[in-house]
Design a protein around this motif. Sequence first.
Motif, short mmCIF file in Angstrom:
data_model
loop_
_atom_site.label_atom_id
_atom_site.label_comp_id
_atom_site.label_asym_id
_atom_site.label_seq_id
_atom_site.Cartn_x
_atom_site.Cartn_y
_atom_site.Cartn_z
N ASP A 110 0.70 -1.28 -0.16
CA ASP A 110 -0.19 0.06 -0.05
C ASP A 110 0.98 1.26 -0.13
O ASP A 110 1.85 1.31 0.70
CB ASP A 110 -0.90 0.14 1.35
CG ASP A 110 -2.00 -0.97 1.10
OD1 ASP A 110 -2.47 -1.26 0.22
OD2 ASP A 110 -2.23 -1.58 2.22
N PHE A 111 0.51 2.27 -0.63
CA PHE A 111 1.18 3.62 -0.76
C PHE A 111 0.26 4.65 -0.49
O PHE A 111 -0.79 4.87 -1.26
CB PHE A 111 1.84 3.67 -2.16
CG PHE A 111 2.72 2.58 -2.18
CD1 PHE A 111 4.16 2.76 -1.87
CD2 PHE A 111 2.52 1.42 -2.87
CE1 PHE A 111 5.03 1.70 -1.90
CE2 PHE A 111 3.53 0.26 -3.12
CZ PHE A 111 4.92 0.54 -2.59
N LEU A 112 0.75 5.66 0.32
CA LEU A 112 0.06 6.90 0.50
C LEU A 112 0.91 7.73 -0.56
O LEU A 112 1.95 8.14 -0.69
CB LEU A 112 0.37 7.52 1.91
CG LEU A 112 0.07 8.95 2.09
CD1 LEU A 112 -1.49 8.76 2.24
CD2 LEU A 112 0.53 9.47 3.29
N VAL A 113 -0.10 8.41 -1.49
CA VAL A 113 0.32 8.93 -2.64
C VAL A 113 -0.55 10.22 -2.68
O VAL A 113 -1.48 10.51 -2.12
CB VAL A 113 0.17 8.17 -3.96
CG1 VAL A 113 1.12 7.06 -3.81
CG2 VAL A 113 -1.31 7.90 -4.27
N ARG A 114 0.02 11.05 -3.49
CA ARG A 114 -0.88 12.45 -3.75
C ARG A 114 -1.00 12.51 -5.22
O ARG A 114 -0.42 12.30 -6.21
CB ARG A 114 0.02 13.52 -3.22
CG ARG A 114 -0.91 14.97 -3.28
CD ARG A 114 -0.10 15.89 -2.55
NE ARG A 114 -0.85 17.24 -2.45
CZ ARG A 114 -0.42 18.46 -2.04
NH1 ARG A 114 1.16 18.51 -1.88
NH2 ARG A 114 -1.32 19.43 -2.06
N SER A 115 -2.31 12.99 -5.64
CA SER A 115 -2.67 12.92 -6.97
C SER A 115 -2.12 14.16 -7.86
O SER A 115 -1.97 13.78 -9.05
CB SER A 115 -4.27 13.07 -7.11
OG SER A 115 -4.45 14.36 -6.60
N VAL A 116 -1.44 15.19 -7.28
CA VAL A 116 -0.74 16.27 -8.04
C VAL A 116 0.75 15.66 -8.20
O VAL A 116 1.37 16.43 -9.11
CB VAL A 116 -0.84 17.41 -7.72
CG1 VAL A 116 -2.39 18.01 -7.36
CG2 VAL A 116 0.06 17.51 -6.01
N VAL A 149 3.72 13.12 -9.94
CA VAL A 149 3.81 12.35 -10.91
C VAL A 149 3.90 10.72 -10.56
O VAL A 149 3.59 9.88 -11.19
CB VAL A 149 5.10 12.73 -11.89
CG1 VAL A 149 5.51 11.49 -12.84
CG2 VAL A 149 4.92 13.88 -12.57
N GLY A 150 4.92 10.49 -9.31
CA GLY A 150 5.00 9.22 -8.73
C GLY A 150 3.52 8.82 -8.35
O GLY A 150 3.41 7.58 -8.60
N GLY A 151 2.79 9.50 -7.61
CA GLY A 151 1.44 9.16 -7.03
C GLY A 151 0.53 8.81 -8.18
O GLY A 151 0.02 7.79 -8.24
N LEU A 152 0.58 9.74 -9.23
CA LEU A 152 -0.07 9.14 -10.55
C LEU A 152 0.27 7.80 -10.84
O LEU A 152 -0.68 6.99 -11.42
CB LEU A 152 -0.18 10.46 -11.79
CG LEU A 152 -0.52 9.96 -13.12
CD1 LEU A 152 -2.12 9.64 -12.97
CD2 LEU A 152 0.07 10.93 -14.22
N GLU A 153 1.49 7.67 -11.28
CA GLU A 153 1.95 6.56 -11.97
C GLU A 153 2.12 5.16 -10.88
O GLU A 153 1.68 4.21 -11.51
CB GLU A 153 3.46 6.50 -12.16
CG GLU A 153 3.43 7.46 -13.29
CD GLU A 153 4.84 7.61 -13.98
OE1 GLU A 153 5.98 7.11 -13.23
OE2 GLU A 153 5.19 8.08 -14.91
#
Length: 245
Positions: free
Chosen positions: A37-43, A45-49
């Motif tokens: 699982d990963f906490l990511v942010r939509s803005v 690039v890494g989170g998007l991918e």
Amino acid sequence: MSLALRWRNKLRRRFYKPFNKIVHRGHYFVCGYFGADFLVRSVNVGGLEISAKIGEYPELKNFMRRCTELKPDVFIDIGANLGLYTCVMMKNRLVPRAILFEPDRRNRVHLRANLLINDLIDGDIEIHEVALGAVPGKFRLVPGPERDIGLSQIVENAGAADGYDVDVVRFDDIVTLAGKTLAIKIDIERYERKALAGMARTLKDNRGIVQIEVLEARRETIGIMAAAGYALGQEFGPNLVFGKD
């Protein structure tokens, strides 16, 4: 990367970019990728991918396959960022121990959050809050923009206005490993060869797999690895994968 995979990635990116923007509105959210699982942010690039399940997809599949075959004693993550490789390797129990290097203080917060949500915070994981180089000292770290936090880089210009000073150490000075099977990932924005120079003994005294992002001086990097006994095995764009039996 095959044409089919390139088209797959393009289509998933086109779908998830507006989807994340509408649904998550720039906020952080949790998504799964390769069993972690990963906490990511939509803005970002890494989170998007990662949310689109395309982030370094062929590299990770190959790295996992090789680790399944090699059964490494230690995973070394140089430029750990938000912990993509570390969480995948440790969550899938492909390695029993991990040694991480991440000098960017913002990225370390993100990294520890991902270790926490994967129940890895109490695992056999060392996090070194330093950069790796050829000689010890202090240099300037310029953080990457919010759009791509993975672009943090060390600059040796003492007059650099942006960023902050961080400690730079030689890997061989702080970690002693010999006769081990290692899995190593290095992605530190054109500082890779200096990190390699500082871990020459470790490379020589151990075997395994080493994945390096090589954006410049490809021939020189291959030569450095050859001198340590590692042969180029696979290429995934700028990511070169070396091995030594």
